[in-house]
Design an enzyme around this catalytic site. Structure first.
Site, PDB file in Angstrom:
ATOM      1  N   ASP A   8       0.881  -1.166   0.000  1.00 26.35           N
ATOM      2  CA  ASP A   8       0.000   0.000   0.000  1.00 26.35           C
ATOM      3  C   ASP A   8       0.922   1.219   0.000  1.00 26.35           C
ATOM      4  O   ASP A   8       1.447   1.604   1.042  1.00 26.35           O
ATOM      5  CB  ASP A   8      -0.899  -0.013   1.235  1.00 26.35           C
ATOM      6  N   GLU A  68      -0.953  -1.437  -4.915  1.00 29.26           N
ATOM      7  CA  GLU A  68      -2.190  -0.701  -5.176  1.00 29.26           C
ATOM      8  C   GLU A  68      -1.886   0.455  -6.118  1.00 29.26           C
ATOM      9  O   GLU A  68      -0.869   1.139  -5.975  1.00 29.26           O
ATOM     10  CB  GLU A  68      -2.776  -0.177  -3.861  1.00 29.26           C
ATOM     11  N   ASP A 140      -2.227   0.910   7.204  1.00 30.88           N
ATOM     12  CA  ASP A 140      -1.401   0.761   6.001  1.00 30.88           C
ATOM     13  C   ASP A 140      -0.928  -0.686   5.828  1.00 30.88           C
ATOM     14  O   ASP A 140      -0.898  -1.205   4.716  1.00 30.88           O
ATOM     15  CB  ASP A 140      -0.186   1.699   6.070  1.00 30.88           C
TER      16      ASP A 140
END
Length: 168
Positions: A8, A68, A140
């Site tokens: 992430d 991502e 996160d």
């Protein structure tokens, strides 16, 4: 068995998570967050991301990485900084010899929660359900595990399609 690194990305905090995918079973390995010092110049912050990510890669030796995709913020400056962080992360993954797969935030949420517009709390709860041993203390890291889970699901789906195609 495939070891998957999920990421992430962020400039202030980048979450990472490692899972093992074997058949259709997932198991938690490790996760964490790489924090950068906002007082440092951009190049030094990108080096902090590189060093932290490289340490996780050397420790766990993943086979594949999933990242991502960039979420476009209201602020152009924030989007640009996130893009720079992602660029540094993608370069690190490539330099480490990992194949990299990218997924939109909606795809990750849909894969893990079942709804593309789930909130962070829902994602974190489902990560804990799917990986009961996970110890993601920060959103996160949980989001990074969700990216890894999404990739594992996509791998399994594509693998089943290939098997179906070869048997016809």
């Amino acid at each position: 068995m495939t070891i998957i690194l999920g990421i992430d990305p962020g400039l202030q905090r980048t979450g990472w998570g490692i899972i093992v995918s074997k058949s259709n079973r997932l198991s938690f390995v490790d996760c964490g967050t790489i924090k950068t010092d906002s007082e440092l110049p951009m190049a030094e912050r990108l080096k902090q991301l590189h060093d932290g990510l490289q340490a996780a890669i050397l420790k766990h030796k993943p086979h594949e990485a999933a990242v991502e995709e960039t979420f476009v913020n209201v602020s152009g400056s924030s989007t640009l900084k996130l893009g720079q962080a992602r660029g540094g992360i993608l370069l690190t993954l490539s330099l480490c010899g990992l194949p990299v797969y990218e997924y939109s935030a909606n795809m990750v949420k849909k894969s893990v929660v079942g709804a593309g517009h789930a909130d962070k709390k829902q994602v974190g709860m489902m990560v804990k359900v799917l990986l009961p041993a996970s110890n993601a203390r920060q959103a996160d890291a949980a989001d990074a595990l969700a990216v890894a889970i999404c990739h594992a699901h996509q791998r399994d789906f594509l693998s089943s399609l290939r098997k179906q195609g070869s048997s016809t």
